[in-house]
Write a protein that holds these residues in place. Structure first.
Motif, PDB file in Angstrom:
ATOM      1  N   PHE A  79       0.816  -1.215   0.000  1.00 17.57           N
ATOM      2  CA  PHE A  79       0.000   0.000   0.000  1.00 17.57           C
ATOM      3  C   PHE A  79       0.851   1.268   0.000  1.00 17.57           C
ATOM      4  CE2 PHE A  79      -2.193  -3.436   2.183  1.00 17.57           C
ATOM      5  CZ  PHE A  79      -3.379  -3.511   1.477  1.00 17.57           C
ATOM      6  N   GLU A  84      -6.015   2.921   3.462  1.00 15.42           N
ATOM      7  CA  GLU A  84      -5.720   2.029   2.343  1.00 15.42           C
ATOM      8  C   GLU A  84      -5.549   0.600   2.825  1.00 15.42           C
ATOM      9  OE1 GLU A  84      -5.513   2.647  -0.956  1.00 15.42           O
ATOM     10  OE2 GLU A  84      -6.191   4.695  -0.604  1.00 15.42           O
ATOM     11  N   PHE A 116      -4.761  -3.731  -3.031  1.00 13.76           N
ATOM     12  CA  PHE A 116      -3.420  -3.267  -3.371  1.00 13.76           C
ATOM     13  C   PHE A 116      -3.078  -3.686  -4.791  1.00 13.76           C
ATOM     14  CE2 PHE A 116      -3.115  -7.406  -1.350  1.00 13.76           C
ATOM     15  CZ  PHE A 116      -2.328  -8.118  -2.236  1.00 13.76           C
TER      16      PHE A 116
END
Length: 495
Positions: free
Chosen positions: A215, A228, A234
């Motif tokens: 990330f 995230e 990802f």
């Protein structure tokens, strides 16, 4: 202030400083009683810390000593003793001549999939032993993996780990760990579990092979990074090769879908040896795109972090399910009944496998579309766009050592990639092939890699001016020749 030469606990003589972190300083010391080198981890509270924080640091260090004393594994740094100096605990640990993975990546950028798999297999084995002892590390990251000079990998720093039956000293509302390597459930406020360690190790191995965590890092905004991580989506790895499927399993959003440390260690070792992956197929009946809500009461303040919905629509899922049902019906009709064992597919001859590999590299980099058709489903699952994008960045491919079959369905080949700027990358590949009639390349592991920078351009030739004396002498010589020629012409006229 502790300095070089200081004697701690009447036996540990400090020799030089090895490093420092948020919790203190690590020294190389000599155990004058047992005549052996040791690593001394000296903890101290941050400057201006309250008595509560200072006491927490003491408890944490003592807890680390008690926890680590339970763990005896060749891939975990051992703690020999716990003492006290200047009112703060000091841990006496095994000394390993090594560099942290963080330092190696800062210098090299990334590592080959084969080297990362070997490192990961050792670390996963240590986690398996730690979890069996009731220990969750909670902060697996490149800085806590030590790479020994002899190729040994060891996990260190159980300073914020948590034993199931030990006192918890991490205060409510604080996330313990490094954001870039946290699991999604921990980023959303859940308590760390052994499955969280597996995810963090997967993120660490991803960073080692790709050069950046799944990330990104926290250099810009740690809170945004936590969002995230909590979402769990990802970028698929681009450089991992045959290591990619193992990373995908370790980085599953649903903790139940991740392998155990023992399974991860075995799968990573299979990558090193070129053997088929022993990991069972994931249970697709369980959701893997979301995590449960944050635990009630306490924890971080990320309880309401939104999880982005999957990009694929429900309509796509229904179509896929329908297609799967059709396939099952066709299999039921076409496959023979009676439960008789079907004959195994014959492997192609070594010479045929070598020919397939030779033909594959002959197509690159000019014809990546044709080369793509030589790959099996495992490699094609990583995406055609990324594959063709990579080869479009390569100027030339040269086979340095021709393909050589090294086992059933296994071929090794050394190739040189020439980049547009003249950089040359030499790689030893171990390819796994399947199929008797038209073998496909199912796996690709880089066992060794070296890079040579392009030579600097030669300097422009210097302009050398001829000496004037020689130039004047040349003019005099030319004039003399003209005078002699004129005299000869005059004599010819007189005659």
């Amino acid at each position: 202030m502790t300095e070089v030469g200081a004697l701690l606990a009447g036996r540990y003589r400090l020799e030089r400083r090895l490093g420092s972190g948020g919790m203190g300083v690590v020294w190389l010391a000599s155990d004058e009683l047992l005549q052996r080198p040791v690593a001394v981890k000296q903890l101290s509270a941050a400057e201006g810390a309250s008595p509560e924080v200072a006491e927490e640091a003491r408890q944490r260090a003592m807890r680390e000593g008690r926890i680590a004393a339970r763990l005896h594994h060749p891939n975990a740094v051992a703690v020999h003793d716990v003492t006290e100096h200047d009112g703060f605990p000091v841990l006496i640990m095994e000394y390993l001549p090594s560099r942290s993975l963080a330092d190696v990546l800062a210098e090299k950028g990334r590592m080959t999939p084969g080297a990362v798999a070997s490192m990961g297999a050792q670390a996963a084995a240590a986690l398996d032993a730690a979890h069996a002892a009731g220990i969750t590390h909670r902060d697996i990251k490149p800085g806590n993996l030590l790479l020994g000079d002899d190729g040994t990998t060891k996990i260190t720093d159980f300073g914020i780990s948590h034993a199931a039956d030990d006192i918890a000293v991490t205060r409510t509302g604080v996330i313990a760990g490094t954001p870039a390597y946290l699991s999604p459930e921990v980023a959303r406020g859940h308590a760390p579990t052994p499955a969280s360690d597996v995810y963090s190790l997967g993120a660490t191995l991803y960073a080692a092979v790709e050069g950046i965590p799944p990330f990104g890092d926290e250099a810009t905004n740690s809170i945004a990074l936590l969002h995230e991580v909590a979402a769990g989506q990802f970028r698929p790895p681009q450089m991992a090769g045959v290591l990619a499927p193992v990373l995908a399993r370790m980085l599953q959003v649903d903790p139940a879908q991740r392998p155990t440390p023992a399974q991860a260690s075995e799968a990573l070792q299979a990558v090193v040896s070129g053997a088929p992956s022993p990991l069972p197929e994931p249970d697709h009946t369980q959701p893997i795109s979301a995590v449960a809500a944050a635990a009630p009461g306490g924890g971080t303040r990320l309880d309401n972090v939104p999880v982005r919905s999957p990009r694929r629509s429900r309509r796509w899922i229904y179509l896929a399910a329908g297609a799967a049902a059709v396939v099952l019906v066709l299999l039921a009709v076409l496959l023979p009944s009676g439960g008789q064992e079907q004959p195994k597919e014959q492997a192609a001859a070594p010479a045929e496998l070598e020919r397939v590999v030779s033909d594959y590299y002959a197509l690159l980099p000019e014809h990546p579309g044709n080369a793509w058709t030589r790959l099996g489903t495992g490699l094609q699952a990583q995406g055609r766009a990324g594959y063709e994008g990579f080869w479009s960045s390569v100027a030339d491919v040269r086979v340095v050592e021709p393909p050589q079959a090294s086992g059933p369905g296994v071929v090794r080949v050394t190739v040189e990639l020439v980049m547009p700027d003249g950089t040359r990358i030499t790689e030893l590949h171990q390819l796994g092939l399947r199929g008797a009639q038209q073998p496909k390349i199912e796996s690709d592991a880089i066992l060794n890699s070296s890079t040579s920078a392009p030579p600097p351009p030669p300097p422009p030739p210097a302009r050398v001016e001829p000496p004037r004396e020689k130039e004047e002498g040349k003019k005099d010589e030319n004039k003399g020749n003209e005078d002699r020629k004129g005299e000869e012409d005059k004599k010819g006229e007189d005659n």
